[in-house]
Motif scaffolding. Structure first.
Motif, short mmCIF file in Angstrom:
data_model
loop_
_atom_site.label_atom_id
_atom_site.label_comp_id
_atom_site.label_asym_id
_atom_site.label_seq_id
_atom_site.Cartn_x
_atom_site.Cartn_y
_atom_site.Cartn_z
N TRP A 1 0.84 -1.19 0.00
CA TRP A 1 0.00 0.00 0.00
C TRP A 1 0.88 1.25 0.00
O TRP A 1 1.99 1.24 0.52
N THR A 2 0.35 2.32 -0.57
CA THR A 2 0.96 3.64 -0.41
C THR A 2 0.02 4.45 0.46
O THR A 2 -1.19 4.18 0.50
N ALA A 3 0.56 5.42 1.14
CA ALA A 3 -0.25 6.26 2.01
C ALA A 3 0.05 7.72 1.73
O ALA A 3 1.20 8.09 1.49
N ARG A 4 -0.97 8.54 1.80
CA ARG A 4 -0.83 10.00 1.73
C ARG A 4 -1.39 10.52 3.04
O ARG A 4 -2.56 10.33 3.36
N ILE A 5 -0.51 11.15 3.82
CA ILE A 5 -0.88 11.70 5.12
C ILE A 5 -1.01 13.21 4.95
O ILE A 5 -0.07 13.87 4.51
N THR A 6 -2.17 13.75 5.29
CA THR A 6 -2.37 15.19 5.25
C THR A 6 -2.46 15.68 6.69
O THR A 6 -3.41 15.36 7.41
N LEU A 7 -1.43 16.42 7.11
CA LEU A 7 -1.37 16.92 8.48
C LEU A 7 -2.36 18.07 8.67
O LEU A 7 -2.86 18.65 7.69
#
Length: 130
Positions: free
Chosen positions: A34-40
């Motif tokens: 999986w890839t993840a995009r974290i938006t703080l």
């Protein structure tokens, strides 16, 4: 029925049951990459990679933070299906490095290859199957 026939029938039944269980788990599971995009909360985005096996795996944020040695190290994790389309992922930072925190995040399945969750710090995390 002769003994060997019973044995063959029993083996066939067990194989069919095991195949059915495996198919059910594969459809329900998160196994894979999986890839993840974290938006703080401040809007900054960070990417991560995740590899999952039957119930566990490894998480790694693709960023470094000189002030926080817990960021960017491979982190063991566990996962479980809570209900249809809902999963809990337990990020075990304390097992990666003493002093790092653990996180438990609930993810909702958006479609066959996408999950979305929110950390206790308010970061949105979108996981996409590779």
């Amino acid at each position: 029925m002769r003994r060997s026939s019973w044995r063959a029938a029993a083996c066939a039944g067990m194989l069919a049951t095991a195949a059915g269980l495996a198919a059910g788990q594969a459809a329900d599971g998160l196994e894979g990459e999986w890839t993840a995009r974290i938006t703080l909360k401040n809007g900054r985005q960070v990417d991560a990679q995740m590899q999952l096996q039957a119930a566990g795996g490894t998480w790694r944020t693709l960023a470094q933070n000189p002030g926080d040695p817990c960021v960017g190290i491979p982190t063991p994790m566990l996962w479980r299906r809570v209900e249809s389309g809902v999963y809990e992922l337990h990020f075990q930072g304390s097992k990666a490095l003493t002093g790092c925190r653990d996180n438990l995040i609930t993810f909702q399945q958006l479609d066959a290859g996408t999950l979305r969750g929110r950390s206790d710090a308010g970061a949105e995390i979108v996981l996409t199957r590779r």
